[in-house]
Every structure is written in C-alpha cells, then in structure tokens.
Design a protein around this motif. Sequence first.
Motif, PDB file in Angstrom:
ATOM      1  N   LEU A   1       0.859  -1.182   0.000  1.00 30.48           N
ATOM      2  CA  LEU A   1       0.000   0.000   0.000  1.00 30.48           C
ATOM      3  C   LEU A   1       0.897   1.235   0.000  1.00 30.48           C
ATOM      4  N   ASP A   2       1.143   1.762  -1.170  1.00 32.86           N
ATOM      5  CA  ASP A   2       2.023   2.922  -1.217  1.00 32.86           C
ATOM      6  C   ASP A   2       1.454   4.057  -2.055  1.00 32.86           C
ATOM      7  N   GLY A   3       0.227   3.916  -2.495  1.00 38.99           N
ATOM      8  CA  GLY A   3      -0.417   4.986  -3.242  1.00 38.99           C
ATOM      9  C   GLY A   3      -0.934   6.051  -2.291  1.00 38.99           C
ATOM     10  N   ARG A   4      -1.184   7.218  -2.812  1.00 42.61           N
ATOM     11  CA  ARG A   4      -1.646   8.342  -1.996  1.00 42.61           C
ATOM     12  C   ARG A   4      -2.982   8.035  -1.311  1.00 42.61           C
ATOM     13  N   ILE A   5      -3.917   7.440  -2.031  1.00 40.60           N
ATOM     14  CA  ILE A   5      -5.230   7.133  -1.458  1.00 40.60           C
ATOM     15  C   ILE A   5      -5.102   6.057  -0.385  1.00 40.60           C
ATOM     16  N   ASP A   6      -4.310   5.024  -0.659  1.00 38.55           N
ATOM     17  CA  ASP A   6      -4.109   3.962   0.332  1.00 38.55           C
ATOM     18  C   ASP A   6      -3.459   4.504   1.599  1.00 38.55           C
ATOM     19  N   THR A   7      -2.469   5.364   1.432  1.00 35.88           N
ATOM     20  CA  THR A   7      -1.787   5.955   2.577  1.00 35.88           C
ATOM     21  C   THR A   7      -2.747   6.838   3.368  1.00 35.88           C
ATOM     22  N   PHE A   8      -3.571   7.602   2.680  1.00 41.78           N
ATOM     23  CA  PHE A   8      -4.562   8.449   3.340  1.00 41.78           C
ATOM     24  C   PHE A   8      -5.512   7.588   4.167  1.00 41.78           C
ATOM     25  N   ASP A   9      -6.060   6.542   3.555  1.00 39.93           N
ATOM     26  CA  ASP A   9      -7.005   5.666   4.246  1.00 39.93           C
ATOM     27  C   ASP A   9      -6.368   4.993   5.459  1.00 39.93           C
ATOM     28  N   LEU A  10      -5.125   4.548   5.324  1.00 39.12           N
ATOM     29  CA  LEU A  10      -4.432   3.898   6.435  1.00 39.12           C
ATOM     30  C   LEU A  10      -4.184   4.884   7.575  1.00 39.12           C
ATOM     31  N   THR A  11      -3.800   6.106   7.254  1.00 42.71           N
ATOM     32  CA  THR A  11      -3.564   7.125   8.277  1.00 42.71           C
ATOM     33  C   THR A  11      -4.859   7.467   9.000  1.00 42.71           C
ATOM     34  N   VAL A  12      -5.953   7.616   8.260  1.00 41.98           N
ATOM     35  CA  VAL A  12      -7.258   7.880   8.876  1.00 41.98           C
ATOM     36  C   VAL A  12      -7.641   6.725   9.790  1.00 41.98           C
ATOM     37  N   SER A  13      -7.512   5.517   9.298  1.00 41.80           N
ATOM     38  CA  SER A  13      -7.896   4.335  10.071  1.00 41.80           C
ATOM     39  C   SER A  13      -7.107   4.226  11.367  1.00 41.80           C
ATOM     40  N   THR A  14      -5.820   4.485  11.309  1.00 37.30           N
ATOM     41  CA  THR A  14      -4.977   4.410  12.499  1.00 37.30           C
ATOM     42  C   THR A  14      -5.383   5.464  13.517  1.00 37.30           C
ATOM     43  N   ALA A  15      -5.625   6.687  13.065  1.00 36.19           N
ATOM     44  CA  ALA A  15      -6.035   7.761  13.979  1.00 36.19           C
ATOM     45  C   ALA A  15      -7.411   7.472  14.582  1.00 36.19           C
ATOM     46  N   VAL A  16      -8.330   6.968  13.779  1.00 34.61           N
ATOM     47  CA  VAL A  16      -9.679   6.643  14.270  1.00 34.61           C
ATOM     48  C   VAL A  16      -9.603   5.503  15.281  1.00 34.61           C
ATOM     49  N   ASP A  17      -8.805   4.486  15.003  1.00 29.51           N
ATOM     50  CA  ASP A  17      -8.651   3.371  15.948  1.00 29.51           C
ATOM     51  C   ASP A  17      -8.125   3.879  17.288  1.00 29.51           C
ATOM     52  N   PHE A  18      -7.151   4.768  17.247  1.00 28.24           N
ATOM     53  CA  PHE A  18      -6.617   5.337  18.484  1.00 28.24           C
ATOM     54  C   PHE A  18      -7.706   6.085  19.246  1.00 28.24           C
ATOM     55  N   LEU A  19      -8.419   6.972  18.560  1.00 29.92           N
ATOM     56  CA  LEU A  19      -9.454   7.766  19.220  1.00 29.92           C
ATOM     57  C   LEU A  19     -10.560   6.882  19.798  1.00 29.92           C
ATOM     58  N   CYS A  20     -10.943   5.853  19.076  1.00 29.79           N
ATOM     59  CA  CYS A  20     -11.999   4.957  19.568  1.00 29.79           C
ATOM     60  C   CYS A  20     -11.532   4.165  20.789  1.00 29.79           C
ATOM     61  N   SER A  21     -10.244   3.893  20.876  1.00 31.36           N
ATOM     62  CA  SER A  21      -9.731   3.167  22.044  1.00 31.36           C
ATOM     63  C   SER A  21      -9.721   4.044  23.288  1.00 31.36           C
ATOM     64  N   VAL A  22      -9.682   5.354  23.106  1.00 25.20           N
ATOM     65  CA  VAL A  22      -9.622   6.284  24.233  1.00 25.20           C
ATOM     66  C   VAL A  22     -10.992   6.860  24.579  1.00 25.20           C
ATOM     67  N   TRP A  23     -11.824   7.087  23.578  1.00 24.35           N
ATOM     68  CA  TRP A  23     -13.133   7.720  23.771  1.00 24.35           C
ATOM     69  C   TRP A  23     -14.237   6.776  23.314  1.00 24.35           C
ATOM     70  N   PRO A  24     -14.875   6.074  24.255  1.00 25.07           N
ATOM     71  CA  PRO A  24     -15.926   5.112  23.898  1.00 25.07           C
ATOM     72  C   PRO A  24     -17.072   5.718  23.076  1.00 25.07           C
ATOM     73  N   GLU A  25     -17.371   7.014  23.273  1.00 28.88           N
ATOM     74  CA  GLU A  25     -18.484   7.604  22.517  1.00 28.88           C
ATOM     75  C   GLU A  25     -18.188   7.731  21.026  1.00 28.88           C
ATOM     76  N   LEU A  26     -16.946   7.503  20.639  1.00 25.49           N
ATOM     77  CA  LEU A  26     -16.602   7.548  19.214  1.00 25.49           C
ATOM     78  C   LEU A  26     -16.702   6.180  18.545  1.00 25.49           C
TER      79      LEU A  26
ATOM     80  N   THR B   1     -17.481  15.571  19.371  1.00 23.46           N
ATOM     81  CA  THR B   1     -17.629  15.361  20.813  1.00 23.46           C
ATOM     82  C   THR B   1     -17.812  16.650  21.600  1.00 23.46           C
ATOM     83  N   GLY B   2     -17.589  17.793  20.950  1.00 27.94           N
ATOM     84  CA  GLY B   2     -17.694  19.064  21.662  1.00 27.94           C
ATOM     85  C   GLY B   2     -16.487  19.351  22.539  1.00 27.94           C
ATOM     86  N   ARG B   3     -15.354  18.741  22.212  1.00 31.23           N
ATOM     87  CA  ARG B   3     -14.119  18.957  22.964  1.00 31.23           C
ATOM     88  C   ARG B   3     -13.117  19.717  22.101  1.00 31.23           C
ATOM     89  N   GLU B   4     -12.020  20.089  22.713  1.00 35.93           N
ATOM     90  CA  GLU B   4     -10.889  20.651  21.974  1.00 35.93           C
ATOM     91  C   GLU B   4     -10.049  19.493  21.429  1.00 35.93           C
TER      92      GLU B   4
END
Length: 117
Positions: free
Chosen positions: A9-34, A102-105
């Motif tokens: 996965l080295d295309g721009r779209i694949d890299t974008f999707d992977l970066t989004v997925s990683t950030a979302v996974d992190f946020l969901c692990s910390v904030w259950p409401e997400l 979430t209404g947070r900073e």
Amino acid sequence: MVRPPLPALDGRIDTFDLTVSTAVDFLCSVWPELRDVRVEVAAMPSIDDPDGMPRWYVDAAHHRIVLFRVPIERLLVPGHDDLAHRRIAIESAVFRAAAEYTGREPWDLGPHGFHDH
C-alpha cells in the motif's frame, strides 16, 4: 499454483485511508463515545461553503464524520507537502473532526490530553 504477493500500500489514497484508520482506531480506544461513529472518506465536499473549502463534515445526528481527502492533502502550506506533513494534516483533520463531534478541543482527545503535567 501460488499467486504473486499483493503490491504494498504505497499509493496516496491507500496511505490516506491507512492514516485515517490508524487515527480513528486510536481515538476509539480512548473515547468510547466515538466507537459508534462511522468515519468515511470522500474525495471532495458536495456542498459550497462560503467560509472556504471544508476538510470534513460532522453529522452528529447520524453518528457520522466525513473527511474530504483532496482538500486535506492539497491545501497544505507550500513547502510542507511532503509525506510527514501530509500525515500530520490527515491526523489533525481526524482529531479536529472528532473534537467537533464530541464538543471537545482537539488537544483534549489524547489519553491524558496533551497538556504538561
């Protein structure tokens, strides 16, 4: 017979999707409401915004966040459009959209916030 391995996965779209997925996974692990929020990626917004080009859209009523790939990637400051800055811009958009939802900073979304202790 064995099929050849899939290309990396080295295309721009694949890299974008992977970066989004990683950030979302992190946020969901910390904030259950997400965890019930559906995060989608679209190329461009379909609405005109008089305040400029939106980079995301939050639909809290339907538990949905849409990130717009082209504005996030293409509206970087000239000279800051390398891979590292592009990743920072993508992660920043994910955090800022989640903060709006979430209404947070955005700085409060880390496991202990990003404040000095």
